[in-house]
Scaffold this motif. Structure first.
Motif, PDB file in Angstrom:
ATOM      1  N   PHE A  31       0.826  -1.203   0.000  1.00 27.95           N
ATOM      2  CA  PHE A  31       0.000   0.000   0.000  1.00 27.95           C
ATOM      3  C   PHE A  31       0.863   1.256   0.000  1.00 27.95           C
ATOM      4  O   PHE A  31       0.539   2.246  -0.655  1.00 27.95           O
ATOM      5  CB  PHE A  31      -0.943   0.036   1.206  1.00 27.95           C
ATOM      6  N   TYR A  32       1.957   1.215   0.730  1.00 23.34           N
ATOM      7  CA  TYR A  32       2.835   2.383   0.833  1.00 23.34           C
ATOM      8  C   TYR A  32       3.337   2.804  -0.554  1.00 23.34           C
ATOM      9  O   TYR A  32       3.435   3.988  -0.860  1.00 23.34           O
ATOM     10  CB  TYR A  32       4.020   2.088   1.758  1.00 23.34           C
ATOM     11  N   LEU A  33       3.636   1.821  -1.380  1.00 22.40           N
ATOM     12  CA  LEU A  33       4.180   2.097  -2.713  1.00 22.40           C
ATOM     13  C   LEU A  33       3.178   2.771  -3.645  1.00 22.40           C
ATOM     14  O   LEU A  33       3.548   3.264  -4.701  1.00 22.40           O
ATOM     15  CB  LEU A  33       4.672   0.796  -3.358  1.00 22.40           C
ATOM     16  N   VAL A  43      -1.690   6.765  -6.460  1.00 21.54           N
ATOM     17  CA  VAL A  43      -1.200   7.022  -7.805  1.00 21.54           C
ATOM     18  C   VAL A  43      -1.328   5.813  -8.725  1.00 21.54           C
ATOM     19  O   VAL A  43      -1.048   5.906  -9.913  1.00 21.54           O
ATOM     20  CB  VAL A  43       0.273   7.497  -7.783  1.00 21.54           C
ATOM     21  N   ALA A  44      -1.728   4.678  -8.148  1.00 17.26           N
ATOM     22  CA  ALA A  44      -1.874   3.466  -8.958  1.00 17.26           C
ATOM     23  C   ALA A  44      -2.872   2.529  -8.289  1.00 17.26           C
ATOM     24  O   ALA A  44      -3.166   2.669  -7.114  1.00 17.26           O
ATOM     25  CB  ALA A  44      -0.526   2.787  -9.117  1.00 17.26           C
ATOM     26  N   SER A  45      -3.332   1.578  -9.057  1.00 12.55           N
ATOM     27  CA  SER A  45      -4.252   0.578  -8.530  1.00 12.55           C
ATOM     28  C   SER A  45      -3.490  -0.481  -7.744  1.00 12.55           C
ATOM     29  O   SER A  45      -2.444  -0.967  -8.187  1.00 12.55           O
ATOM     30  CB  SER A  45      -5.002  -0.099  -9.679  1.00 12.55           C
ATOM     31  N   THR A  49      -0.561  -5.543 -10.431  1.00 13.85           N
ATOM     32  CA  THR A  49       0.612  -6.263  -9.936  1.00 13.85           C
ATOM     33  C   THR A  49       1.594  -6.535 -11.068  1.00 13.85           C
ATOM     34  O   THR A  49       1.302  -6.300 -12.235  1.00 13.85           O
ATOM     35  CB  THR A  49       0.187  -7.589  -9.281  1.00 13.85           C
ATOM     36  N   GLY A  50       2.759  -7.038 -10.709  1.00 12.22           N
ATOM     37  CA  GLY A  50       3.761  -7.391 -11.698  1.00 12.22           C
ATOM     38  C   GLY A  50       4.862  -6.353 -11.791  1.00 12.22           C
ATOM     39  O   GLY A  50       5.062  -5.534 -10.899  1.00 12.22           O
ATOM     40  N   ARG A  51       5.547  -6.377 -12.906  1.00 10.41           N
ATOM     41  CA  ARG A  51       6.712  -5.523 -13.137  1.00 10.41           C
ATOM     42  C   ARG A  51       6.294  -4.083 -13.437  1.00 10.41           C
ATOM     43  O   ARG A  51       5.374  -3.853 -14.230  1.00 10.41           O
ATOM     44  CB  ARG A  51       7.516  -6.074 -14.317  1.00 10.41           C
ATOM     45  N   HIS A  52       6.971  -3.139 -12.802  1.00 13.24           N
ATOM     46  CA  HIS A  52       6.751  -1.719 -13.036  1.00 13.24           C
ATOM     47  C   HIS A  52       8.095  -1.015 -13.105  1.00 13.24           C
ATOM     48  O   HIS A  52       9.073  -1.472 -12.510  1.00 13.24           O
ATOM     49  CB  HIS A  52       5.903  -1.106 -11.908  1.00 13.24           C
ATOM     50  N   ARG A  70       5.241  -5.259  -8.006  1.00 12.67           N
ATOM     51  CA  ARG A  70       4.154  -5.139  -7.033  1.00 12.67           C
ATOM     52  C   ARG A  70       3.476  -6.488  -6.864  1.00 12.67           C
ATOM     53  O   ARG A  70       3.267  -7.208  -7.838  1.00 12.67           O
ATOM     54  CB  ARG A  70       3.100  -4.134  -7.510  1.00 12.67           C
ATOM     55  N   ILE A  71       3.139  -6.783  -5.612  1.00 14.21           N
ATOM     56  CA  ILE A  71       2.430  -8.018  -5.300  1.00 14.21           C
ATOM     57  C   ILE A  71       1.415  -7.710  -4.211  1.00 14.21           C
ATOM     58  O   ILE A  71       1.680  -6.894  -3.326  1.00 14.21           O
ATOM     59  CB  ILE A  71       3.419  -9.136  -4.890  1.00 14.21           C
ATOM     60  N   LYS A  72       0.255  -8.313  -4.296  1.00 13.31           N
ATOM     61  CA  LYS A  72      -0.792  -8.074  -3.300  1.00 13.31           C
ATOM     62  C   LYS A  72      -0.489  -8.870  -2.024  1.00 13.31           C
ATOM     63  O   LYS A  72       0.143  -9.924  -2.076  1.00 13.31           O
ATOM     64  CB  LYS A  72      -2.161  -8.481  -3.838  1.00 13.31           C
TER      65      LYS A  72
END
Length: 142
Positions: A31-33, A43-45, A49-52, A70-72
């Motif tokens: 969530f912090y990210l 700033v994002a959903s 998830t995945g590579r950013h 990103r991973i949930k």
């Protein structure tokens, strides 16, 4: 990390731990990210998830490319269970305690803006126990 690569990492940890061994790890809080440290807005959903990637310009005006994954939280938890662990504890520490002084003395204030940390802690810590042997396929290509 993708779900498959997370499974591969957790299976390898499972492989080297003794039965009932403890697996303790921390990572940036998902969530912090997602929070802009200046506007405090999302700033994002969370589900993206995945590579950013992002590019940041340094003080010397050079551009630096950063890649992150990103991973949930549910994905992390579920993969731990699928790879033979039981989750004992999940911690979301926040230490702005002035008595401890860690926030003022350490590098954290420069890395994680205090105003953002007041909303959500920047890290999450998982404590898991090995319960079973991982039965996932480790040799599957990413």
């Amino acid at each position: 990390m993708s779900s498959l690569s997370t499974k591969r990492v957790f299976c390898q940890v499972n492989r080297v731990l003794k039965k009932d061994g403890t697996f303790l790890f921390s990572l940036d809080h998902p969530f912090y990210l997602l929070i802009n440290p200046i506007s405090k807005k999302l700033v994002a959903s969370y589900f993206a998830t995945g590579r950013h990637e992002f590019v940041e310009t340094g003080k010397d005006k050079t551009k630096h490319k950063f890649v992150y994954y990103r991973i949930k939280l549910s994905d992390i938890y579920n993969v731990l269970i699928e790879t033979g662990f039981s989750v004992e504890k999940i911690l979301e520490p926040l230490s702005l305690n002035k008595k401890q002084g860690a926030w003022k003395k350490g590098p954290w204030k420069k890395i994680y803006p205090e105003e953002t940390v007041k909303f959500i802690g920047p890290t999450i810590i998982f404590k898991a126990k090995k319960r079973n042997v991982c039965r996932q396929v480790l040799n599957k290509k990413l």
